[in-house]
Every structure is written in structure tokens, then in C-alpha cells.
Design an enzyme around this catalytic site. Structure first.
Site, PDB file in Angstrom:
ATOM      1  N   TYR A 135       0.922  -1.072  -0.542  1.00 29.69           N
ATOM      2  CA  TYR A 135       0.090   0.236   0.074  1.00 29.69           C
ATOM      3  C   TYR A 135       1.038   1.403  -0.299  1.00 29.69           C
ATOM      4  O   TYR A 135       0.943   2.840   0.634  1.00 29.69           O
ATOM      5  CB  TYR A 135      -1.164  -0.170   0.994  1.00 29.69           C
ATOM      6  N   HIS A 139      -9.307  -7.137  -2.067  1.00 30.22           N
ATOM      7  CA  HIS A 139      -8.337  -6.426  -2.513  1.00 30.22           C
ATOM      8  C   HIS A 139      -8.409  -6.631  -4.021  1.00 30.22           C
ATOM      9  O   HIS A 139      -8.041  -8.062  -4.454  1.00 30.22           O
ATOM     10  CB  HIS A 139      -7.275  -5.954  -2.202  1.00 30.22           C
ATOM     11  N   GLU A 159       2.313  -6.015  -7.905  1.00 30.83           N
ATOM     12  CA  GLU A 159       1.512  -6.715  -6.520  1.00 30.83           C
ATOM     13  C   GLU A 159       2.388  -8.430  -6.845  1.00 30.83           C
ATOM     14  O   GLU A 159       2.360  -9.208  -5.816  1.00 30.83           O
ATOM     15  CB  GLU A 159       0.360  -6.640  -6.551  1.00 30.83           C
TER      16      GLU A 159
HETATM   17  P1  GDP Z   1      -9.116  -0.022  -2.896  1.00 29.85           P
HETATM   18  O1  GDP Z   1      -8.068  -0.410  -4.451  1.00 29.85           O
HETATM   19  O2  GDP Z   1     -10.646  -0.169  -3.813  1.00 29.85           O
HETATM   20  O3  GDP Z   1      -8.576  -1.370  -2.063  1.00 29.85           O
HETATM   21  O4  GDP Z   1      -8.719   1.137  -2.551  1.00 29.85           O
HETATM   22  P2  GDP Z   1      -7.718   2.552  -1.870  1.00 29.85           P
HETATM   23  O5  GDP Z   1      -6.386   1.794  -2.804  1.00 29.85           O
HETATM   24  O6  GDP Z   1      -7.694   3.881  -2.788  1.00 29.85           O
HETATM   25  O7  GDP Z   1      -7.450   1.756  -0.672  1.00 29.85           O
HETATM   26  C1  GDP Z   1      -7.180   0.722  -0.084  1.00 29.85           C
HETATM   27  C2  GDP Z   1      -7.769   0.244   1.026  1.00 29.85           C
HETATM   28  O8  GDP Z   1      -7.525   1.398   2.014  1.00 29.85           O
HETATM   29  C3  GDP Z   1      -9.376   0.183   0.629  1.00 29.85           C
HETATM   30  O9  GDP Z   1      -9.753  -1.638   0.207  1.00 29.85           O
HETATM   31  C4  GDP Z   1      -9.814   0.399   2.278  1.00 29.85           C
HETATM   32  O10 GDP Z   1     -10.214  -1.047   2.193  1.00 29.85           O
HETATM   33  C5  GDP Z   1      -8.695   1.291   3.221  1.00 29.85           C
HETATM   34  N1  GDP Z   1      -9.131   2.655   2.834  1.00 29.85           N
HETATM   35  C6  GDP Z   1      -9.517   3.286   1.402  1.00 29.85           C
HETATM   36  N2  GDP Z   1      -9.848   4.397   1.837  1.00 29.85           N
HETATM   37  C7  GDP Z   1     -10.720   4.785   3.126  1.00 29.85           C
HETATM   38  C8  GDP Z   1     -11.010   5.802   4.228  1.00 29.85           C
HETATM   39  O11 GDP Z   1     -11.490   6.513   3.689  1.00 29.85           O
HETATM   40  N3  GDP Z   1     -11.006   4.896   5.027  1.00 29.85           N
HETATM   41  C9  GDP Z   1     -10.394   3.486   5.882  1.00 29.85           C
HETATM   42  N4  GDP Z   1     -10.719   3.901   7.590  1.00 29.85           N
HETATM   43  N5  GDP Z   1     -10.483   3.115   4.678  1.00 29.85           N
HETATM   44  C10 GDP Z   1      -9.450   3.462   3.981  1.00 29.85           C
HETATM   45 MG    MG Z   2      -7.031   0.568  -4.402  1.00 33.90          MG
END
Ligand code: GDP
Ligand code: MG
Length: 151
Positions: free
Chosen positions: A49, A115, A126
Site C-alpha cells: 500500500y 483487494h 503486486e
Molecule cells: P481499493 O483499491 O478499492 O481497495 O481502494 P484504495 O486503494 O483507495 O484503498 C485501499 C484500502 O484502504 C481500501 O480497500 C480500504 O480498505 C482502505 N481505505 C480506503 N479509503 C479509506 C477511508 O477513507 N477510510 C478507511 N478507514 N479505510 C479506507
Molecule cells: Mg487500491
């Protein structure tokens, strides 16, 4: 042939949704190319991440993701990255349509069970991070992949 990295997060494993997620990718016609159950270290997750390092939720995301084992998978097939994301739903489960994995199984963005890679480039990164010994794709003679592969 395109590949994507799909991971069932600790809450998805604990709730017993691994089989359901595998089933959906299988029935859609993707090929399971690699799979492992692993309890990842925080360092490994911080690498996975790394793009989100500056976000306020980053520490809690790493806590959540390291709270138990995850199931990491490589799925191969046409448009696997984009289609995988569609099957997962939106990042916020409440914005995810019913019929998507998140739309059917969760309501919290901080507990969104799965994910999926967001680009072909990130998918390859990844896959290299989670399967450092490499992944070999073997053609399956009796699957739809071989029938449609030339199209
Ligand atoms: P994804 O690609 O849809 O998984 O989303 P992202 O890559 O933007 O974020 C990775 C992960 O971080 C997400 O799947 C969520 O588990 C977490 N996450 C993202 N945005 C938020 C947020 O605003 N609040 C919290 N608590 N977790 C978040
Ligand atoms: Mg993502």
C-alpha cells in the site's frame, strides 16, 4: 493474457468468504493461476500500500490488514484487471452495487473484505511482491480460455 492480483482480506478470510470469491472468478471464466494463505508482516503491507502512505487511515489500514491471514491469488484472463475491479465493487462498500462482492458482503470501507489491482502495471508489481518466486501460467486445453484465446 492479462493477470490481476486479488486478495481476500483478513475479515473476508475470518468470515469464510474465500470460497465465494473464488467461485465468482471461476464462474466468470478467469483462470486461477496462483493462490496462497499468508499472514503478512506490516512491512510487506506497507510496501503493498505504499501509494497510500500519506493518508490518515494508513496506520489503521495496516493494522487491519495484518490482523490475520489473507488469501492472495493471481487470476488470468481477458481484461482481468478492469473486470476484477468491477466484480469487487467500489472502495466504499455502501457505494457498491448489489451483485458485486463488496456490494453483497460488507458495509464498512475499513472492512471491505477484498483487494484487486487497479492497473495492469500495479497488478504486475503486486504479483511480484506477493509471489516473489514467480508465477507460471499453464494453458488449459479444456477451458474456455483456450477456446477464446485467439479472439
Ligand atoms: P481499493 O483499491 O478499492 O481497495 O481502494 P484504495 O486503494 O483507495 O484503498 C485501499 C484500502 O484502504 C481500501 O480497500 C480500504 O480498505 C482502505 N481505505 C480506503 N479509503 C479509506 C477511508 O477513507 N477510510 C478507511 N478507514 N479505510 C479506507
Ligand atoms: Mg487500491
Amino acid at each position: 493474457m492479462e493477470r490481476t492480483y486479488i486478495m481476500v482480506k483478513p475479515d473476508g478470510v475470518e468470515r469464510g468468504i474465500v470460497g465465494e470469491i473464488i467461485k465468482r472468478f471461476e464462474q466468470r471464466g478467469f483462470q486461477l493461476t496462483a493462490l496462497e494463505l499468508i499472514h503478512p508482516t506490516k512491512e510487506h503491507l506497507e510496501e503493498h500500500y505504499c501509494d497510500l502512505k500519506g493518508k490518515g487511515f494508513f496506520p489503521s489500514l495496516i493494522e487491519y490488514m495484518s490482523s490475520g491471514p489473507v488469501v492472495g491469488m493471481v487470476w488470468t484472463g481477458k481484461d482481468a484487471v478492469k473486470t476484477g475491479r468491477k466484480m469487487l465493487g467500489e472502495t466504499n462498500p455502501l457505494a457498491s452495487a448489489p451483485g458485486t462482492i463488496r456490494g453483497d458482503f460488507c458495509i464498512e470501507v475499513g472492512r471491505n473484505i477484498c483487494h484487486g489491482s487497479d492497473s495492469v502495471e500495479n497488478a504486475e508489481k503486486e504479483i511480484a511482491l506477493w509471489f516473489p518466486r514467480g508465477v507460471k501460467t499453464v494453458a488449459r486445453s479444456h477451458s474456455i480460455h483456450s477456446l477464446f484465446y485467439e479472439n
